[in-house]
Scaffold this active site. Structure first.
Site, mmCIF file in Angstrom:
data_model
loop_
_atom_site.group_PDB
_atom_site.id
_atom_site.type_symbol
_atom_site.label_atom_id
_atom_site.label_comp_id
_atom_site.label_asym_id
_atom_site.label_seq_id
_atom_site.Cartn_x
_atom_site.Cartn_y
_atom_site.Cartn_z
ATOM 1 N N CYS A 97 0.838 -1.203 0.000
ATOM 2 C CA CYS A 97 0.000 0.000 0.000
ATOM 3 C C CYS A 97 0.878 1.261 0.000
ATOM 4 O O CYS A 97 1.473 1.588 -1.022
ATOM 5 C CB CYS A 97 -0.980 -0.029 1.168
ATOM 6 S SG CYS A 97 -2.355 1.137 0.981
ATOM 7 N N HIS A 234 -3.296 -4.850 1.774
ATOM 8 C CA HIS A 234 -2.743 -5.075 3.114
ATOM 9 C C HIS A 234 -2.835 -6.562 3.485
ATOM 10 O O HIS A 234 -3.795 -6.982 4.135
ATOM 11 C CB HIS A 234 -3.532 -4.271 4.158
ATOM 12 C CG HIS A 234 -3.303 -2.805 4.116
ATOM 13 N ND1 HIS A 234 -2.356 -2.174 4.885
ATOM 14 C CD2 HIS A 234 -3.918 -1.831 3.389
ATOM 15 C CE1 HIS A 234 -2.384 -0.864 4.643
ATOM 16 N NE2 HIS A 234 -3.314 -0.642 3.748
ATOM 17 N N GLU A 236 -1.131 -8.013 5.685
ATOM 18 C CA GLU A 236 -0.854 -8.139 7.118
ATOM 19 C C GLU A 236 -2.100 -7.939 7.974
ATOM 20 O O GLU A 236 -2.076 -8.217 9.181
ATOM 21 C CB GLU A 236 0.234 -7.143 7.534
ATOM 22 C CG GLU A 236 -0.219 -5.703 7.720
ATOM 23 C CD GLU A 236 -0.454 -4.942 6.420
ATOM 24 O OE1 GLU A 236 -0.808 -3.747 6.482
ATOM 25 O OE2 GLU A 236 -0.284 -5.540 5.332
#
Length: 257
Positions: A97, A234, A236
């Site tokens: 990102c 994202h 994560e």
């Protein structure tokens, strides 16, 4: 026999850096016997200083606010060392990102003077392509480790004020990306480095948005240029650690001496 230690840093100036560290640790533990990752000891650390940057073998630039990250990096003396890490030392690096924006050679929809780039990834990305945070969404992506014949095998990616890659810069356009940017006052570009002239690694499209998304279909959301990897989304912020494992297997360990 003691395993070789591989240290992976996560830039910890702003954004979702703790989540990346947690995913790296979980991904390393999930590695199957005989894999490259299972054959080494992975250490995940936060990076805030030049000395910490010098101690890592690979780096993740996390999501967050790209302008804030670049300003903090500049004020703390990290911006130039980051450019050298990626473009001169050519260490493995992954930008997610905001991190993708920082790694790009060009970024559009940017404020002149406010956004500084690390560069090295020969693409132009468009900041905040999908709009505001309230327009965030998730969708399943056909990433390299997904079995297309298994309907239950999916990777759900989260997009939050995400960029897209709207131009791949080949060797000719990379040489002239400053001139290309002059036609658009909202495009910023990474500073040229002497080492750039030696880098002719082509950019490979790893993933596009699925056709089910209508007007956004086929937008490029993941690219790889040798040891440089960039994703719009994202990973994560999900419970799935497979992309972190794939990155270590494919983009990190093969490039370490």
């Amino acid at each position: 026999m003691t395993k070789k230690m591989v240290t992976i840093g996560v830039l910890a100036l702003q954004g979702a850096f703790i989540e990346h560290i947690n995913h790296l640790q979980k991904a390393a533990k999930s590695a199957k016997s005989g894999s490259l990752v299972a054959g080494v000891q992975i250490k995940a650390v936060q990076v805030r200083t030049v000395e910490q940057l010098k101690s890592v073998d690979a780096l993740i630039l996390p999501g967050g606010e790209s302008t804030s990250i670049s300003l903090i990096a500049e004020r703390t003396g990290l911006l130039v060392p980051l450019q050298e890490f990626v473009r001169i030392k050519r260490k493995p690096v992954w930008g997610t990102c905001a991190g993708l924006i920082l790694l790009s050679d060009q970024a559009s929809k940017a404020t002149k003077g406010g956004q500084k780039l690390v560069g090295g990834l020969h693409v132009r990305c468009q900041r905040n392509h999908f709009g505001r945070q309230t327009e965030s969404f998730s969708c399943d992506l056909a990433l390299p480790f997904i079995d297309p014949n298994d309907p239950d095998d999916r990777f759900s990616a989260m997009f939050i004020r995400a960029p897209i890659i709207d131009r791949l810069l080949d060797s000719d356009t990379t040489d002239n990306f400053e001139a290309l940017s002059l036609s658009d006052e909202n495009v910023v570009y990474a500073p040229k480095l002497e080492a750039d002239s030696d880098d002719r690694t082509l950019v490979e499209v790893i993933c596009r948005l699925p056709k089910t998304l209508g007007s956004e279909a086929d937008d490029i959301v993941a690219v790889r240029q040798g040891q440089i990897f960039g994703t719009s989304f994202h990973p994560e912020l999900t419970s799935d650690v497979r992309l972190h494992l794939w990155w270590m297997e494919e983009c990190v360990l093969p490039y370490l001496e």
